[in-house]
Design a protein around this motif. Structure first.
Motif, PDB file in Angstrom:
ATOM      1  N   LYS A 113       0.823  -1.148  -0.047  1.00 28.51           N
ATOM      2  CA  LYS A 113       0.000  -0.034  -0.102  1.00 28.51           C
ATOM      3  C   LYS A 113       0.881   1.103  -0.044  1.00 28.51           C
ATOM      4  O   LYS A 113       0.563   2.257  -0.711  1.00 28.51           O
ATOM      5  CB  LYS A 113      -0.977   0.109   1.121  1.00 28.51           C
ATOM      6  N   ARG A 114       2.044   1.282   0.849  1.00 21.62           N
ATOM      7  CA  ARG A 114       2.703   2.428   0.964  1.00 21.62           C
ATOM      8  C   ARG A 114       3.404   2.580  -0.505  1.00 21.62           C
ATOM      9  O   ARG A 114       3.719   3.595  -1.153  1.00 21.62           O
ATOM     10  CB  ARG A 114       3.684   2.283   1.774  1.00 21.62           C
ATOM     11  N   SER A 124       1.060   4.013  -2.847  1.00 23.35           N
ATOM     12  CA  SER A 124       0.785   5.592  -2.748  1.00 23.35           C
ATOM     13  C   SER A 124       1.801   6.388  -3.204  1.00 23.35           C
ATOM     14  O   SER A 124       1.642   7.528  -3.074  1.00 23.35           O
ATOM     15  CB  SER A 124       0.349   5.680  -1.166  1.00 23.35           C
ATOM     16  N   ASP A 125       3.022   5.721  -3.133  1.00 22.68           N
ATOM     17  CA  ASP A 125       4.288   6.445  -3.729  1.00 22.68           C
ATOM     18  C   ASP A 125       4.284   6.789  -5.331  1.00 22.68           C
ATOM     19  O   ASP A 125       4.857   7.638  -5.505  1.00 22.68           O
ATOM     20  CB  ASP A 125       5.556   6.019  -3.253  1.00 22.68           C
ATOM     21  N   ALA A 162      -0.205   9.559  -9.855  1.00 22.69           N
ATOM     22  CA  ALA A 162      -1.381   9.384 -10.549  1.00 22.69           C
ATOM     23  C   ALA A 162      -1.472   9.466 -11.872  1.00 22.69           C
ATOM     24  O   ALA A 162      -0.667  10.277 -12.265  1.00 22.69           O
ATOM     25  CB  ALA A 162      -2.523  10.063  -9.833  1.00 22.69           C
TER      26      ALA A 162
END
Length: 118
Positions: free
Chosen positions: A109-110, A113-114, A117
């Protein structure tokens, strides 16, 4: 296939695998009982109850004593310490594996998120 030889554990787990036998253990935890009263409580024949009690006796979980025509059952002196230890060891193993999986998921997840987008 690997086989683990622990006859006392095998007998106890086999005996406790049946809901009726677990119910018998619960009932005897409240007090001694005759096979007849156990059969009545569990709505089964005397023959059926005798078979369940014999399985519990072989595992050392129940002892019986015959006085006259009445066979009374009570909890055996053998506790479930070895079974509890086996379960606890495997509970810790599963807990460690789930914690490791949680860490992997958190890391994924980390990392996700890095990423920018699109």
């Amino acid at each position: 296939m690997v086989q683990y030889l622990s006859p006392p554990l095998d007998l106890a787990f086999a005996a406790l695998s049946d809901a009726t036998r677990r119910g018998i253990i619960d009932q005897l935890g409240r007090g001694d009982a005759s096979i007849t009263s156990l059969a009545d409580r569990f709505q089964m024949t005397l023959t059926g109850m005798k078979k369940h009690v014999q399985v519990l006796e072989r595992a050392g979980l129940v002892v019986t004593q015959k006085v006259g025509r009445v066979r009374t059952c009570k909890l055996g002196k053998r506790g479930l310490e070895a079974e509890a230890e086996w379960i606890e060891a495997h509970r810790r193993l599963f807990e460690a594996r789930f914690e490791a999986l949680d860490e992997i998921i958190s890391e994924m997840k980390r990392e996700g998120s890095d990423e920018p987008a699109s």
